[in-house]
Motif scaffolding. Structure first.
Motif: not given
Length: 136
Positions: A43, A46-47, A49-51, A53
């Motif tokens: 998690e 993932d955060k 990468k997704s939030k 950059g």
């Protein structure tokens, strides 16, 4: 003292410093034992990468840095204490499996309102430092 940090605390420590970073420093100094699960690591990456950059490689390296200072536990028991967002139960599972005395979170909607769970104190970073920084 055995401690689990929620994903948001790790993200805050890395990107913004402050109190979450001071807790991570306690682990680096060996003053607390930090525990993490594969779910929390995934998690976290993932955060990033997704939030924020991060590239996959950068996020993975940040996750690997956590593994250097934390012991990875693999929860065996499923918990269903939080109905609204089941993924928050994965954080509780890590804390229970680790035998943690404290779970530190910035999740004021679902996790922090529990106050405690199976004898594990649930605290914000500020509360944790206020209560334990002089004793660890």
């Amino acid at each position: 003292m055995r401690v689990v940090l929620d994903t948001n605390v790790f993200v805050s420590a890395l990107l913004f410093g402050g109190k979450p970073s001071r807790i991570v420093e306690l682990a680096k100094d060996g003053r607390i034992e930090l525990f993490v699960s594969p779910f929390i690591l995934a998690e976290f990456e993932d955060k990033l990468k997704s939030k924020f950059g991060y590239t996959a490689r950068g996020a993975h390296e940040a996750g690997a840095d956590i593994e250097v200072i934390a012991q990875v536990v693999r929860p065996r028991d499923k918990i269903h204490a939080i109905e609204r967002k089941d993924s928050d139960n994965r954080i509780l599972e890590c804390a229970v499996e680790a035998g943690a005395q404290a779970l530190v979170t910035g999740n004021m909607r679902d996790i922090r309102p529990l106050g405690s769970f199976q004898g594990i104190e649930i605290l914000t970073p500020s509360e944790f430092l206020e209560k334990y920084s002089s004793s660890v």
